[in-house]
Design an enzyme around this catalytic site. Structure first.
Site, PDB file in Angstrom:
ATOM      1  N   ASP A  28      -0.635  16.707  -0.819  1.00  0.00           N
ATOM      2  CA  ASP A  28      -0.932  15.888  -1.999  1.00  0.00           C
ATOM      3  C   ASP A  28       0.109  16.183  -3.086  1.00  0.00           C
ATOM      4  O   ASP A  28       0.508  17.321  -3.303  1.00  0.00           O
ATOM      5  CB  ASP A  28      -2.335  16.190  -2.515  1.00  0.00           C
ATOM      6  CG  ASP A  28      -2.829  15.138  -3.491  1.00  0.00           C
ATOM      7  OD1 ASP A  28      -3.743  14.376  -3.137  1.00  0.00           O
ATOM      8  OD2 ASP A  28      -2.294  15.073  -4.628  1.00  0.00           O
TER       9      ASP A  28
ATOM     10  N   GLY B  16     -13.668   8.013  -8.063  1.00  0.00           N
ATOM     11  CA  GLY B  16     -12.291   8.348  -8.418  1.00  0.00           C
ATOM     12  C   GLY B  16     -11.258   7.942  -7.390  1.00  0.00           C
ATOM     13  O   GLY B  16     -10.136   8.446  -7.420  1.00  0.00           O
TER      14      GLY B  16
ATOM     15  N   HIS C  48      -9.269  14.230   1.825  1.00  0.00           N
ATOM     16  CA  HIS C  48      -8.659  15.361   1.122  1.00  0.00           C
ATOM     17  C   HIS C  48      -9.128  16.639   1.814  1.00  0.00           C
ATOM     18  O   HIS C  48     -10.342  16.891   1.894  1.00  0.00           O
ATOM     19  CB  HIS C  48      -9.133  15.436  -0.327  1.00  0.00           C
ATOM     20  CG  HIS C  48      -8.768  14.285  -1.204  1.00  0.00           C
ATOM     21  ND1 HIS C  48      -7.767  14.359  -2.146  1.00  0.00           N
ATOM     22  CD2 HIS C  48      -9.300  13.043  -1.307  1.00  0.00           C
ATOM     23  CE1 HIS C  48      -7.701  13.206  -2.805  1.00  0.00           C
ATOM     24  NE2 HIS C  48      -8.607  12.396  -2.327  1.00  0.00           N
TER      25      HIS C  48
ATOM     26  N   CYS D 135       0.839  -1.207   0.000  1.00  0.00           N
ATOM     27  CA  CYS D 135       0.000   0.000   0.000  1.00  0.00           C
ATOM     28  C   CYS D 135       0.873   1.255   0.000  1.00  0.00           C
ATOM     29  O   CYS D 135       1.732   1.437   0.867  1.00  0.00           O
ATOM     30  CB  CYS D 135      -0.913  -0.010   1.229  1.00  0.00           C
ATOM     31  SG  CYS D 135      -1.780   1.532   1.511  1.00  0.00           S
TER      32      CYS D 135
ATOM     33  N   CYS E 132       0.605   3.231   3.262  1.00  0.00           N
ATOM     34  CA  CYS E 132       1.314   2.546   4.352  1.00  0.00           C
ATOM     35  C   CYS E 132       2.825   2.792   4.226  1.00  0.00           C
ATOM     36  O   CYS E 132       3.522   2.923   5.246  1.00  0.00           O
ATOM     37  CB  CYS E 132       1.011   1.055   4.351  1.00  0.00           C
ATOM     38  SG  CYS E 132      -0.606   0.607   5.034  1.00  0.00           S
TER      39      CYS E 132
ATOM     40  N   HIS F 252      -8.434   8.048   3.097  1.00  0.00           N
ATOM     41  CA  HIS F 252      -7.809   9.366   3.255  1.00  0.00           C
ATOM     42  C   HIS F 252      -8.848  10.446   3.058  1.00  0.00           C
ATOM     43  O   HIS F 252      -9.734  10.321   2.208  1.00  0.00           O
ATOM     44  CB  HIS F 252      -6.650   9.562   2.264  1.00  0.00           C
ATOM     45  CG  HIS F 252      -6.999   9.228   0.848  1.00  0.00           C
ATOM     46  ND1 HIS F 252      -7.024   7.934   0.379  1.00  0.00           N
ATOM     47  CD2 HIS F 252      -7.346  10.011  -0.196  1.00  0.00           C
ATOM     48  CE1 HIS F 252      -7.358   7.929  -0.892  1.00  0.00           C
ATOM     49  NE2 HIS F 252      -7.576   9.184  -1.270  1.00  0.00           N
TER      50      HIS F 252
ATOM     51  N   HIS G 128      -6.230   3.207   0.738  1.00  0.00           N
ATOM     52  CA  HIS G 128      -5.948   3.425   2.159  1.00  0.00           C
ATOM     53  C   HIS G 128      -6.721   4.694   2.464  1.00  0.00           C
ATOM     54  O   HIS G 128      -6.415   5.759   1.892  1.00  0.00           O
ATOM     55  CB  HIS G 128      -4.432   3.592   2.384  1.00  0.00           C
ATOM     56  CG  HIS G 128      -4.017   3.824   3.805  1.00  0.00           C
ATOM     57  ND1 HIS G 128      -2.997   3.120   4.417  1.00  0.00           N
ATOM     58  CD2 HIS G 128      -4.451   4.724   4.728  1.00  0.00           C
ATOM     59  CE1 HIS G 128      -2.823   3.554   5.663  1.00  0.00           C
ATOM     60  NE2 HIS G 128      -3.689   4.533   5.867  1.00  0.00           N
TER      61      HIS G 128
ATOM     62  N   THR H  31      -8.295   6.218  -6.014  1.00  0.00           N
ATOM     63  CA  THR H  31      -7.153   5.551  -6.667  1.00  0.00           C
ATOM     64  C   THR H  31      -6.231   4.890  -5.657  1.00  0.00           C
ATOM     65  O   THR H  31      -5.500   3.974  -6.011  1.00  0.00           O
ATOM     66  CB  THR H  31      -6.331   6.551  -7.506  1.00  0.00           C
ATOM     67  OG1 THR H  31      -5.875   7.608  -6.663  1.00  0.00           O
ATOM     68  CG2 THR H  31      -7.167   7.118  -8.649  1.00  0.00           C
TER      69      THR H  31
HETATM   70  P1  5GP Z   1      -7.979   9.398  -4.380  1.00  0.00           P
HETATM   71  O1  5GP Z   1      -8.089   9.581  -5.878  1.00  0.00           O
HETATM   72  O2  5GP Z   1      -7.687   7.954  -4.041  1.00  0.00           O
HETATM   73  O3  5GP Z   1      -9.148   9.945  -3.626  1.00  0.00           O
HETATM   74  O4  5GP Z   1      -6.771  10.272  -3.920  1.00  0.00           O
HETATM   75  C1  5GP Z   1      -5.439   9.852  -3.975  1.00  0.00           C
HETATM   76  C2  5GP Z   1      -4.577  11.085  -3.893  1.00  0.00           C
HETATM   77  O5  5GP Z   1      -3.258  10.678  -3.596  1.00  0.00           O
HETATM   78  C3  5GP Z   1      -4.520  11.891  -5.183  1.00  0.00           C
HETATM   79  O6  5GP Z   1      -4.978  13.216  -4.941  1.00  0.00           O
HETATM   80  C4  5GP Z   1      -3.056  11.835  -5.584  1.00  0.00           C
HETATM   81  O7  5GP Z   1      -2.589  13.041  -6.150  1.00  0.00           O
HETATM   82  C5  5GP Z   1      -2.370  11.518  -4.273  1.00  0.00           C
HETATM   83  N1  5GP Z   1      -1.132  10.774  -4.422  1.00  0.00           N
HETATM   84  C6  5GP Z   1      -0.924   9.686  -5.201  1.00  0.00           C
HETATM   85  N2  5GP Z   1       0.332   9.230  -5.049  1.00  0.00           N
HETATM   86  C7  5GP Z   1       0.933  10.043  -4.140  1.00  0.00           C
HETATM   87  C8  5GP Z   1       2.248  10.084  -3.574  1.00  0.00           C
HETATM   88  O8  5GP Z   1       3.133   9.263  -3.858  1.00  0.00           O
HETATM   89  N3  5GP Z   1       2.505  11.071  -2.675  1.00  0.00           N
HETATM   90  C9  5GP Z   1       1.548  11.996  -2.328  1.00  0.00           C
HETATM   91  N4  5GP Z   1       1.915  12.925  -1.446  1.00  0.00           N
HETATM   92  N5  5GP Z   1       0.306  11.989  -2.840  1.00  0.00           N
HETATM   93  C10 5GP Z   1       0.004  11.027  -3.734  1.00  0.00           C
HETATM   94 ZN    ZN Z   2      -2.319   1.284   3.704  1.00  0.00          ZN
END
Ligand code: 5GP
Ligand code: ZN
Length: 116
Positions: free
Chosen positions: A32, A95, A104, A6, A9, A102, A100, A97
């Site tokens: 982010d 959306g 925003h 992950c 993680c 989180h 884990h 991706t």
């Molecule tokens: P999701 O689309 O799952 O709601 O949000 C995942 C977020 O993680 C995205 O806004 C993406 O820009 C951010 N993200 C993806 N990979 C990384 C990373 O390696 N480091 C950081 N700081 N953010 C990441």
């Molecule tokens: Zn995790």
């Protein structure tokens, strides 16, 4: 609990770098990598929970801490009284991706409603 594959993680464990803005025994928060607003911070529990869809009864305090920390960071950045948005994407249609959980924290500009 930690999942070796992950991404978040790995950030918790320090094997992938991130710009950490807060950490305590329960949650960490970091910038982010692809910010969508002047403030775009991700707040996550240290423990691995895949998404809102997999929350258990024992996770309520953890998720409460995540949301409270988002609010504390927003306050510390002066995002009130203008306001800010906290988003939890759950599943592919929303959306998500990274699986884990989180929150925003988005702020520093106006946001439309309904969201895209
Ligand atoms: P999701 O689309 O799952 O709601 O949000 C995942 C977020 O993680 C995205 O806004 C993406 O820009 C951010 N993200 C993806 N990979 C990384 C990373 O390696 N480091 C950081 N700081 N953010 C990441
Ligand atoms: Zn995790």
């Amino acid at each position: 609990m930690s999942y070796p594959t992950c991404l978040f993680c790995k950030i918790v464990g320090g094997t992938i770098p991130a710009t950490i803005v807060h950490q305590d025994d329960h949650v960490i928060a970091f910038e982010d990598i692809n910010p969508q607003a002047p403030t775009h911070v991700l707040v996550i529990p240290r423990t691995h929970i895949a998404s809102l869809d997999t929350l258990g009864d024992g996770d309520h305090e953890t998720v409460g801490r995540v949301l409270h920390r988002a609010a504390e960071i927003a306050r510390s950045r002066g995002l009130m009284p203008d306001g800010y948005r906290v988003v939890l994407n759950c599943g592919p249609a929303a959306g998500q991706t990274v699986y884990h959980i989180h929150a925003h924290l988005l702020g520093g500009r106006g946001f439309g409603w309904p969201p895209g």
